[in-house]
Design a protein around this motif. Structure first.
Motif, PDB file in Angstrom:
ATOM      1  N   ARG A 122       0.835  -1.209   0.000  1.00  0.00           N
ATOM      2  CA  ARG A 122       0.000   0.000   0.000  1.00  0.00           C
ATOM      3  C   ARG A 122       0.869   1.258   0.000  1.00  0.00           C
TER       4      ARG A 122
ATOM      5  N   LEU B  12       1.871   1.726  -3.531  1.00  0.00           N
ATOM      6  CA  LEU B  12       0.729   2.239  -4.289  1.00  0.00           C
ATOM      7  C   LEU B  12       0.502   3.716  -3.995  1.00  0.00           C
TER       8      LEU B  12
ATOM      9  N   CYS C 115       2.533   3.680  -7.664  1.00  0.00           N
ATOM     10  CA  CYS C 115       2.352   2.446  -8.439  1.00  0.00           C
ATOM     11  C   CYS C 115       0.868   2.245  -8.758  1.00  0.00           C
ATOM     12  N   ASP C 116       0.590   1.602  -9.894  1.00  0.00           N
ATOM     13  CA  ASP C 116      -0.793   1.455 -10.354  1.00  0.00           C
ATOM     14  C   ASP C 116      -1.527   0.296  -9.685  1.00  0.00           C
ATOM     15  N   ARG C 117      -0.840  -0.816  -9.500  1.00  0.00           N
ATOM     16  CA  ARG C 117      -1.432  -1.965  -8.833  1.00  0.00           C
ATOM     17  C   ARG C 117      -0.318  -2.820  -8.254  1.00  0.00           C
TER      18      ARG C 117
ATOM     19  N   ALA D 281      -4.688   4.790  -2.409  1.00  0.00           N
ATOM     20  CA  ALA D 281      -4.003   3.493  -2.465  1.00  0.00           C
ATOM     21  C   ALA D 281      -4.856   2.371  -1.888  1.00  0.00           C
TER      22      ALA D 281
ATOM     23  N   LYS E  25      -6.763   0.731  -4.678  1.00  0.00           N
ATOM     24  CA  LYS E  25      -6.039   0.117  -5.790  1.00  0.00           C
ATOM     25  C   LYS E  25      -5.972  -1.395  -5.621  1.00  0.00           C
TER      26      LYS E  25
END
Length: 255
Positions: free
Chosen positions: A71, A74, A78-80, A198, A201
């Motif tokens: 997390r 994210l 970061c996207d995933r 996050a 995501k």
């Protein structure tokens, strides 16, 4: 370009570890994101912000608490994320670099990544082996200890740290594996709005035991012990006394 970035959960760098029962005691101890992985995340996010990367996927291997570390990645941008879940210790006591590289290789193949960014080493085991092993297994070009990274055409130019300074390596075309050193960048702090985002995501969880990789350690750690306590220092009155002690007691100066 699709970037996969490694994220490791380690004992916080500011914590003084305790040794019990011939191992590092991880109970009731603060864990955090490995500082070198944090640098890799920052570089991956910067590539996306520069429109050089389309997607950044974070991957972590470890217990369910690794979700908290993911997390953080994210929240940094970061996207995933992909969580390879296992209850094995990841500080070399049980899960070791060869198995980690093989697990990451499976994710790289599934995600069809073009660039893998990793921290140069974990601050718990200090092995620095996963990046080179992964590059070798994939048959990809690799650069370790990256201090600067630039996209050029279909490839990269990476300045890397050496014992004598730096050298620049040109990778004509991707895919590639790069491990990140301290001078590469200064990681950002996750803002509160991004921390909240996050939570929404996607984090995919895969059980390590289901990935067809032999997770058994290749080496056995025979003993873990704390370093001896440092001797108390002294204050000398003048330079002559200092030189005398360095020469005659410490033996670090020649006569």
């Amino acid at each position: 370009m699709k970037v996969l970035v490694g994220v490791k959960r380690v004992v916080d760098y500011a914590v003084k570890v305790r040794v019990q029962n011939n191992t590092v005691d991880l109970s009731n101890i603060k864990m955090s994101l490995n500082p070198f992985c944090e640098i890799a995340i920052e570089e991956a996010v910067r590539l996306k912000e520069a429109k050089s990367a389309e997607e950044v996927v974070a991957v972590s291997i470890g217990p369910k608490q690794c979700t908290e570390t993911l997390r953080t990645a994210l929240a940094m941008g970061c996207d995933r994320a992909v969580h390879i879940q296992t209850d094995m210790r990841t500080d070399y006591m049980q899960l070791q670099p060869l198995a980690v590289a093989q697990l990451l290789g499976k994710v790289v193949e599934k995600e069809k990544s073009d660039l893998v960014l990793l921290g140069k080493q974990g601050i718990d085991s200090d092995c620095g082996q996963v990046g080179p092993m992964l590059g070798g297994m994939l048959g990809w070009p690799q650069v370790t200890f990256a201090a600067n990274l630039q996209v050029e055409g279909d490839g990269l130019i990476v300045e890397r740290e050496t014992d004598y300074g730096t050298e620049s390596i040109k990778i004509p075309s991707l895919p590639a594996v790069v491990t990140c050193d301290l001078r590469l960048n200064e990681p950002r702090y996750a803002t509160l709005p991004n921390i909240m985002k996050a939570k929404k995501k996607k984090v995919d969880t895969i059980m390590a035991e289901d990935m067809g990789v032999d997770l058994e350690p290749r080496n056995e750690v025979l003993e873990v012990f704390e370093p001896p306590p440092r001797k108390e220092g002294i204050i000398v009155q003048d330079v002559d006394t200092l030189l005398d002690k360095l020469r005659n007691e410490a033996g670090v100066l020649s006569s």
